[in-house]
Motif scaffolding. Structure first.
Motif, PDB file in Angstrom:
ATOM      1  N   LEU A 147     -27.150  -7.054   4.630  1.00 15.08           N
ATOM      2  CA  LEU A 147     -26.666  -8.257   3.956  1.00 15.08           C
ATOM      3  C   LEU A 147     -25.524  -8.895   4.751  1.00 15.08           C
ATOM      4  O   LEU A 147     -25.461 -10.107   4.905  1.00 15.08           O
ATOM      5  CB  LEU A 147     -26.201  -7.915   2.535  1.00 15.08           C
ATOM      6  CG  LEU A 147     -25.589  -9.093   1.754  1.00 15.08           C
ATOM      7  CD1 LEU A 147     -26.609 -10.208   1.567  1.00 15.08           C
ATOM      8  CD2 LEU A 147     -25.046  -8.617   0.400  1.00 15.08           C
ATOM      9  N   THR A 148     -24.638  -8.016   5.257  1.00 19.90           N
ATOM     10  CA  THR A 148     -23.506  -8.546   6.056  1.00 19.90           C
ATOM     11  C   THR A 148     -24.010  -9.230   7.311  1.00 19.90           C
ATOM     12  O   THR A 148     -23.544 -10.317   7.674  1.00 19.90           O
ATOM     13  CB  THR A 148     -22.547  -7.413   6.429  1.00 19.90           C
ATOM     14  OG1 THR A 148     -22.098  -6.757   5.229  1.00 19.90           O
ATOM     15  CG2 THR A 148     -21.349  -7.945   7.201  1.00 19.90           C
ATOM     16  N   HIS A 149     -24.982  -8.595   8.004  1.00 24.12           N
ATOM     17  CA  HIS A 149     -25.560  -9.214   9.207  1.00 24.12           C
ATOM     18  C   HIS A 149     -26.161 -10.581   8.883  1.00 24.12           C
ATOM     19  O   HIS A 149     -25.918 -11.576   9.589  1.00 24.12           O
ATOM     20  CB  HIS A 149     -26.632  -8.310   9.794  1.00 24.12           C
ATOM     21  CG  HIS A 149     -26.082  -7.108  10.496  1.00 24.12           C
ATOM     22  ND1 HIS A 149     -26.871  -6.067  10.934  1.00 24.12           N
ATOM     23  CD2 HIS A 149     -24.816  -6.758  10.823  1.00 24.12           C
ATOM     24  CE1 HIS A 149     -26.122  -5.151  11.509  1.00 24.12           C
ATOM     25  NE2 HIS A 149     -24.864  -5.542  11.445  1.00 24.12           N
ATOM     26  N   SER A 150     -26.969 -10.611   7.842  1.00 21.76           N
ATOM     27  CA  SER A 150     -27.658 -11.858   7.476  1.00 21.76           C
ATOM     28  C   SER A 150     -26.660 -12.952   7.124  1.00 21.76           C
ATOM     29  O   SER A 150     -26.752 -14.092   7.596  1.00 21.76           O
ATOM     30  CB  SER A 150     -28.600 -11.614   6.301  1.00 21.76           C
ATOM     31  OG  SER A 150     -29.580 -10.658   6.635  1.00 21.76           O
ATOM     32  N   THR A 151     -25.712 -12.589   6.275  1.00 22.83           N
ATOM     33  CA  THR A 151     -24.723 -13.584   5.836  1.00 22.83           C
ATOM     34  C   THR A 151     -23.885 -14.074   6.999  1.00 22.83           C
ATOM     35  O   THR A 151     -23.589 -15.267   7.117  1.00 22.83           O
ATOM     36  CB  THR A 151     -23.815 -12.977   4.751  1.00 22.83           C
ATOM     37  OG1 THR A 151     -24.619 -12.529   3.664  1.00 22.83           O
ATOM     38  CG2 THR A 151     -22.808 -14.007   4.264  1.00 22.83           C
TER      39      THR A 151
ATOM     40  N   ALA B 121     -22.490 -18.439  10.607  1.00 22.42           N
ATOM     41  CA  ALA B 121     -22.310 -18.922  11.982  1.00 22.42           C
ATOM     42  C   ALA B 121     -23.204 -20.133  12.250  1.00 22.42           C
ATOM     43  O   ALA B 121     -22.786 -21.112  12.881  1.00 22.42           O
ATOM     44  CB  ALA B 121     -22.619 -17.812  12.976  1.00 22.42           C
ATOM     45  N   ALA B 122     -24.451 -20.059  11.766  1.00 17.61           N
ATOM     46  CA  ALA B 122     -25.375 -21.189  11.971  1.00 17.61           C
ATOM     47  C   ALA B 122     -24.881 -22.429  11.234  1.00 17.61           C
ATOM     48  O   ALA B 122     -24.942 -23.556  11.770  1.00 17.61           O
ATOM     49  CB  ALA B 122     -26.767 -20.810  11.507  1.00 17.61           C
ATOM     50  N   VAL B 123     -24.405 -22.227   9.991  1.00 17.04           N
ATOM     51  CA  VAL B 123     -23.875 -23.356   9.226  1.00 17.04           C
ATOM     52  C   VAL B 123     -22.678 -23.971   9.941  1.00 17.04           C
ATOM     53  O   VAL B 123     -22.545 -25.197  10.054  1.00 17.04           O
ATOM     54  CB  VAL B 123     -23.498 -22.914   7.800  1.00 17.04           C
ATOM     55  CG1 VAL B 123     -22.708 -24.014   7.097  1.00 17.04           C
ATOM     56  CG2 VAL B 123     -24.739 -22.554   7.004  1.00 17.04           C
ATOM     57  N   ALA B 124     -21.785 -23.105  10.471  1.00 20.63           N
ATOM     58  CA  ALA B 124     -20.608 -23.601  11.197  1.00 20.63           C
ATOM     59  C   ALA B 124     -21.033 -24.400  12.423  1.00 20.63           C
ATOM     60  O   ALA B 124     -20.456 -25.459  12.731  1.00 20.63           O
ATOM     61  CB  ALA B 124     -19.711 -22.439  11.604  1.00 20.63           C
TER      62      ALA B 124
ATOM     63  N   LEU C 283     -33.017 -24.531   3.972  1.00 19.81           N
ATOM     64  CA  LEU C 283     -33.501 -23.331   4.651  1.00 19.81           C
ATOM     65  C   LEU C 283     -32.475 -22.208   4.597  1.00 19.81           C
ATOM     66  O   LEU C 283     -32.804 -21.054   4.271  1.00 19.81           O
ATOM     67  CB  LEU C 283     -33.846 -23.673   6.096  1.00 19.81           C
ATOM     68  CG  LEU C 283     -34.264 -22.491   6.984  1.00 19.81           C
ATOM     69  CD1 LEU C 283     -35.561 -21.864   6.458  1.00 19.81           C
ATOM     70  CD2 LEU C 283     -34.458 -22.957   8.414  1.00 19.81           C
ATOM     71  N   PHE C 284     -31.209 -22.546   4.909  1.00 24.74           N
ATOM     72  CA  PHE C 284     -30.181 -21.500   4.948  1.00 24.74           C
ATOM     73  C   PHE C 284     -29.849 -20.974   3.548  1.00 24.74           C
ATOM     74  O   PHE C 284     -29.560 -19.797   3.378  1.00 24.74           O
ATOM     75  CB  PHE C 284     -28.915 -22.020   5.638  1.00 24.74           C
ATOM     76  CG  PHE C 284     -29.086 -22.178   7.127  1.00 24.74           C
ATOM     77  CD1 PHE C 284     -29.714 -21.194   7.876  1.00 24.74           C
ATOM     78  CD2 PHE C 284     -28.633 -23.321   7.784  1.00 24.74           C
ATOM     79  CE1 PHE C 284     -29.877 -21.337   9.243  1.00 24.74           C
ATOM     80  CE2 PHE C 284     -28.800 -23.466   9.137  1.00 24.74           C
ATOM     81  CZ  PHE C 284     -29.433 -22.473   9.871  1.00 24.74           C
ATOM     82  N   VAL C 285     -29.893 -21.853   2.559  1.00 21.07           N
ATOM     83  CA  VAL C 285     -29.699 -21.384   1.183  1.00 21.07           C
ATOM     84  C   VAL C 285     -30.822 -20.420   0.822  1.00 21.07           C
ATOM     85  O   VAL C 285     -30.597 -19.352   0.222  1.00 21.07           O
ATOM     86  CB  VAL C 285     -29.668 -22.577   0.201  1.00 21.07           C
ATOM     87  CG1 VAL C 285     -29.773 -22.065  -1.245  1.00 21.07           C
ATOM     88  CG2 VAL C 285     -28.394 -23.378   0.380  1.00 21.07           C
ATOM     89  N   GLY C 286     -32.046 -20.793   1.227  1.00 26.88           N
ATOM     90  CA  GLY C 286     -33.187 -19.909   0.965  1.00 26.88           C
ATOM     91  C   GLY C 286     -33.049 -18.583   1.680  1.00 26.88           C
ATOM     92  O   GLY C 286     -33.348 -17.517   1.108  1.00 26.88           O
ATOM     93  N   LEU C 287     -32.609 -18.636   2.946  1.00 31.27           N
ATOM     94  CA  LEU C 287     -32.430 -17.395   3.714  1.00 31.27           C
ATOM     95  C   LEU C 287     -31.378 -16.501   3.080  1.00 31.27           C
ATOM     96  O   LEU C 287     -31.541 -15.268   3.001  1.00 31.27           O
ATOM     97  CB  LEU C 287     -32.053 -17.721   5.154  1.00 31.27           C
ATOM     98  CG  LEU C 287     -33.159 -18.326   6.026  1.00 31.27           C
ATOM     99  CD1 LEU C 287     -32.602 -18.745   7.386  1.00 31.27           C
ATOM    100  CD2 LEU C 287     -34.306 -17.331   6.207  1.00 31.27           C
ATOM    101  N   GLU C 288     -30.267 -17.152   2.670  1.00 34.51           N
ATOM    102  CA  GLU C 288     -29.207 -16.348   2.054  1.00 34.51           C
ATOM    103  C   GLU C 288     -29.679 -15.774   0.723  1.00 34.51           C
ATOM    104  O   GLU C 288     -29.381 -14.618   0.377  1.00 34.51           O
ATOM    105  CB  GLU C 288     -27.947 -17.203   1.856  1.00 34.51           C
ATOM    106  CG  GLU C 288     -26.759 -16.427   1.314  1.00 34.51           C
ATOM    107  CD  GLU C 288     -26.281 -15.329   2.253  1.00 34.51           C
ATOM    108  OE1 GLU C 288     -25.491 -14.475   1.800  1.00 34.51           O
ATOM    109  OE2 GLU C 288     -26.705 -15.299   3.444  1.00 34.51           O
ATOM    110  N   ALA C 289     -30.430 -16.567  -0.041  1.00 37.86           N
ATOM    111  CA  ALA C 289     -30.966 -16.074  -1.319  1.00 37.86           C
ATOM    112  C   ALA C 289     -31.911 -14.908  -1.080  1.00 37.86           C
ATOM    113  O   ALA C 289     -31.902 -13.904  -1.823  1.00 37.86           O
ATOM    114  CB  ALA C 289     -31.683 -17.213  -2.041  1.00 37.86           C
ATOM    115  N   LEU C 290     -32.727 -15.040  -0.005  1.00 33.08           N
ATOM    116  CA  LEU C 290     -33.643 -13.965   0.337  1.00 33.08           C
ATOM    117  C   LEU C 290     -32.876 -12.708   0.737  1.00 33.08           C
ATOM    118  O   LEU C 290     -33.252 -11.587   0.354  1.00 33.08           O
ATOM    119  CB  LEU C 290     -34.566 -14.407   1.473  1.00 33.08           C
ATOM    120  CG  LEU C 290     -35.585 -13.376   1.965  1.00 33.08           C
ATOM    121  CD1 LEU C 290     -36.530 -12.972   0.816  1.00 33.08           C
ATOM    122  CD2 LEU C 290     -36.389 -13.942   3.137  1.00 33.08           C
TER     123      LEU C 290
END
Length: 971
Positions: free
Chosen positions: A50-54, A59-62, A947-954
């Motif tokens: 979870l830490t890796h994904s988040t 970083a991508a959002v930034a 996409l990123f919200v979906g990835l984080e939700a996943l």
């Protein structure tokens, strides 16, 4: 103006460095966290993943946010321009431009010599064309004056062939095999090589075949110039640093000799060229020389070659103009050009010779600024010759006995031959109510149809040691229609007496028309008087009261440029130019005075808050007055509605239109202000971003040699028509600085050494474009007569008389021809110790106060970070309205005080006034739309956000699943 170069790249990188750093930091932190949260430090698999994904989502959002900030911030204008719709010319306007180009060149080609009436050639048959430049002629200048390669170009040989001549293909192949292209000259680099095959390489067969092919030979000599670089005054210096100094290249044509010895300059024959001329004249008795260049060339060598019977000056013809050269040779066109400059036998004798070039101050450490291009520090140039520029010096020096005119001057200003002869008869001169008037009857006394030029000069009364006055001053001119043999035309001449006034900056501090006899003459050139009469001014007139201003000035013209005088010893006519040697000597003092240092500013020491007025009141912003910009089309500049419209704007809206005016002026959606496109250059329209371009017309030097106002008006009209096709509203032209030196890099796009010829023709260009609703940026305002160190904080020192009578005169002529909705482009240099675009005396007192200019003033290319002296804050305080910037440097307004906002409002008003009176608003408010790239960016951000919200939700879902499974396993 500048073409895209390394300075632009550096500026772009600097403008987005904050966002680039943010992206780098985000990536580094993501890597650090990823490494830190590994198997050995965090055993819980669910937490670790979870830490890796988040971490990587963050970083991508930034990174995306940073990229978005780049795109919508520093890169916004550049991307908008680069992705704008590209338009093309209509075939109708392509044809019209090409036809006009030929017409201009027909009248601009100047016949300098025609011994034995060699021209026109009675038989348009075979002709040998010698000289490498015949296969690589000069079509236009470089930099902003460069031509587009999008349209067909008529070559020099094409022009001959189309006129019925057959050229020697064997010679042509010989030259193209030797070298196919001319070395590149750009704003920042130049290859000064003059390719010319050594005489030893021609071969006996080639020459024998040429003699058999035709008994007539043409020799073509070419010289090129361009923006950013003046022509070399010492080719030995160029040769010594070529290949070792960035941007400097030069190659000799032979290993056996140097083309130029130390001390020789670019505007004289090279060794290879002279050897080629020797070779040709040994074999041919009938030789025509064509000089294809914009800068006055040393032609004293003609005395050594009686075989060269005819000489034609054929300056830069644009993309179609060379068709005229063949017509002139064949006699289908009778040349009617007149020189726009004085041709000297030795260019080093010009009074400006020692004071043109690179002079660096030696005591300005406190003004050194580190830039991306290295340390920048102030330079200087001294206009020590005062008003004695070009023919004004040579005619006066001849009258005073200082020079042997016939030895010094080869072709006077205003000189040109014809295939026919003309007589000019001067009618009685009348002088009444301040108007001098008379008729001139021109008669074609020869046997060939042709055109002639009426040149009117005045010689004012001069008192030894009094106000400086030249003994020859062009005051009016006119070109006849084509006259058949025996046909006459009467030209009416009229000018105001204050056109003969002189500026007295030492005593009256005003224009003065001194009492005495003024000799008014009609001349065939500046030196040769056809007829003359005397006008007597009974009493001295000083133009120093509100109801007696000079040339219709709205306020009295008085000293404004005392700070630009520099305390120099200026050339004076007193006692027969007794101070000539001392005044025109090279500089010996390289130090800036303490007095000038005290008010010298660049990016290193300019602080706008030091100049805030605490009594200024903050203007209204964000008002709801319901006005749209289109409502103010045609509304008087002083109408109160302008204040109501300006009250509606906020700080950011004003800053945007002021700071980002490079090749455009920006949109303000809240008032219906659409983005307008402005384009380079003086002989064409070029969109440096979309790549759209127009047909390239002949350079202004050709137009000046035509002495034809009608052609100048058509030039502007055709530019305006092509601007409509390309959806361009503003034209970065005309260019009206003077030919102070023959070595000026931009002499091709400037008209002449004379302010009257320059101003009158340029005004017609401007009026032609204005008729089509296109606003012209007359440039470069002012005293930008050299390219060397032009953006090196170049302090230009000149006396007020020369500034007003010579260097400002063309600008004044244009403004007073139509002082309303037009534009003005500043110059890179300083005037005295003040940056021209921040000089309130120039931009406010003279331009807007005296002349009544209504329009906006823009800087030349704005690269404050690289040039180290341009700031938007100082410019708007100094009367400049817009920064010609394409990316963020120091162009934005940083001071939000009342003083600053007041200046911003005035600047915004000037920009909007010009914009709304352009053709884009002639049918009401134009449609506005969001640029497609912005829509695409918003869409991409939205998609990536989902996409990123979906990835984080996943990721969270997987974390919860893993946690639940782990708890189950424990149970």
């Amino acid at each position: 103006m500048l073409e895209i170069n390394m300075d632009d790249v550096i500026a772009v990188i600097q403008s987005i460095q904050t966002q680039l750093i943010a992206i780098a930091v985000a990536l580094v932190l993501a890597i650090v966290v990823t490494v830190a949260v590994n198997k050995r430090t965090v055993e819980n698999t669910a937490v670790r993943k979870l830490t890796h994904s988040t971490t990587w989502v963050v970083a991508a959002v930034a990174a995306i946010v940073s990229v978005a900030m780049m795109l919508m911030g520093p890169l916004n204008s550049m991307i908008t321009m680069a992705t704008a719709t590209r338009y093309d010319l209509s075939q109708e306007n392509i044809d019209a431009a090409n036809e006009l180009a030929v017409d201009i060149e027909r009248e601009g080609i100047t016949l300098l010599q025609n011994n034995d009436d060699l021209l026109p050639l009675s038989d348009a048959g075979n002709i040998n064309v010698f000289g490498w430049a015949s296969t690589n002629p000069i079509y236009g200048g470089t930099g902003s004056g460069a031509l587009s390669d999008a349209y067909d170009t008529v070559s020099l040989l094409d022009g001959l062939n189309d006129a019925g001549f057959t050229t020697n293909d064997e010679l042509t192949d010989f030259y193209t095999d030797y070298r196919s292209e001319r070395g590149s000259i750009t704003v920042t680099s130049a290859d000064w090589t003059l390719p010319e095959p050594p005489a030893s390489t021609y071969g006996d067969d080639l020459l024998a075949n040429a003699e058999e092919f035709s008994d007539t030979a043409m020799i073509v000599i070419g010289r090129v110039g361009g923006e950013g670089l003046d022509l070399p005054t010492n080719m030995g210096d160029i040769a010594s640093v070529a290949g070792t100094v960035e941007g400097v290249n030069y190659d000799n044509n032979s290993e056996d000799y140097a083309d130029f010895e130390d001390g020789q300059h670019y505007l004289e024959l090279s060794r290879s060229e002279r050897d080629m001329i020797d070779l040709v004249t040994e074999r041919f008795e009938n030789v025509v020389l064509v000089y294809n260049g914009a800068n006055a060339f040393e032609m004293d060598f003609l005395n050594d070659y009686p075989q060269i019977k005819s000489v034609l000056w054929a300056p830069h013809p644009g993309q179609a103009g060379f068709a005229a050269l063949g017509e002139v040779l064949s006699g289908a066109v009778n040349p009617s050009g007149k020189t726009s400059d004085t041709f000297l036998t030795d260019l080093t004798t010009a009074p400006s010779w020692n004071n043109f070039g690179d002079f660096a101050y030696d005591n300005v450490e406190e003004f050194e600024v580190e830039s991306a291009r290295g340390v920048r520090y102030p330079h200087f140039v001294n206009y020590v010759e005062g008003i004695y520029v070009g023919y004004r010096f040579w005619e006066t020096a001849d009258d005073e006995g200082l020079v042997n005119y016939d030895e010094a001057v080869q072709y006077p200003f205003g000189y040109g031959l014809s295939y026919t002869t003309f007589s000019q008869e001067m009618g009685d001169v009348t002088y009444a109510d301040g108007i001098v008037s008379f008729d001139v009857t021109v008669t074609n006394t020869g046997d060939t149809a042709g055109k002639d030029v009426v040149e009117v000069y005045y010689n004012p009364p001069y008192t030894n040691g009094g106000i400086e006055k030249a003994s020859a001053n062009l005051v009016e001119f006119a070109k006849t229609d084509e006259l058949a043999p025996g046909e006459s035309q009467t030209i009416s001449i009229e000018f105001e007496d204050d056109d003969m006034a002189s500026y007295d900056y030492e005593n009256a501090e005003a224009y003065v028309l001194e009492a005495g006899d003024y000799v008014v003459s009609i001349n065939s050139d500046s030196h040769t008087v056809i007829d003359e009469q005397t006008v007597n001014v009974a009493e001295t007139i000083t133009y120093d009261t509100e109801d007696n201003t000079h040339n219709g000035d709205e306020v009295v013209a008085t000293n404004v440029f005392d700070d630009a005088n520099g305390g120099l010893n200026y050339l004076s006519r007193a006692d027969g130019f007794a101070n000539y040697a001392e005044a025109t000597a090279a500089p010996t003092d390289y130090s800036m005075s303490d007095e000038d240092k005290a008010t010298f500013y660049n990016t290193g020491n300019y602080d706008p808050t030091e100049f805030d007025d605490p009594d200024d009141e903050m203007p209204t912003m964000n008002a709801d007055n319901g006005l749209r910009l289109a409502d103010l089309r045609g509304v008087d500049y002083d109408d109160e509605q302008w204040d109501l419209l300006l009250d509606q704007l906020d700080f950011d809206e004003m800053d945007e239109i002021i700071a980002n005016a490079g090749y455009q002026n920006a949109a303000i959606d809240s008032i219906g202000k659409i983005r307008l496109s402005d384009a380079d250059g003086p002989a064409a329209l070029k969109d440096n971003f979309t790549g759209a371009s127009s047909i390239g017309l002949p350079s202004n030097i050709v137009l000046a040699c035509s002495w034809n106002r009608d052609l100048a008006r058509q030039f502007g009209e055709v530019i305006g028509d092509m601007a409509h096709d390309l959806q361009i509203s503003g034209w970065y032209a005309p260019s009206v600085n003077l030919h102070r030196s023959a070595f000026g890099g931009r002499n091709f796009e400037y008209f002449s050494e004379d302010p009257v010829l320059t101003g009158d023709l340029a005004a017609e260009q401007m009026l032609g474009a204005a008729d089509r609703g296109v606003y012209s940026f007359t440039k470069h305002f002012a005293l930008n007569e050299q390219e060397t160190q032009r953006n090196g904080q170049l302090c230009t020192w000149a006396n007020e008389q020369s500034i007003r009578e010579l260097y400002l005169k063309p600008f004044e002529t244009i403004v007073k021809a139509d002082g309303d909705a037009q534009a003005m482009m500043g110059s890179f240099n300083y005037i005295g110790n003040t940056y021209s675009s921040a000089h309130t005396g120039l931009n406010n007192t003279v331009l807007r106060g005296e002349w009544g200019f209504r329009g906006f003033v823009e800087t030349d290319y704005f690269s404050g970070t690289n040039y180290a002296y341009q700031t938007g804050d100082q410019a708007i305080r100094g009367g400049t309205d817009a920064m010609l910037a394409t990316t963020e440097t120091t162009n934005h307004i940083t001071d939000e005080s009342a003083t600053s906002v007041i200046a911003m409002r005035q600047a915004t008003k000037n920009i909007l006034y010009t914009a709304v009176n352009s053709y884009r608003y002639e049918n009401g408010e134009p449609e506005s739309s969001t640029p497609m790239w912005q829509i695409a960016t918003y869409t991409t951000i939205a998609v990536l956000g989902v996409l990123f919200v979906g990835l984080e939700a996943l990721a969270v879902k997987r974390y919860l699943t893993r946690t639940k499974e782990a708890k189950t396993d424990i149970k």
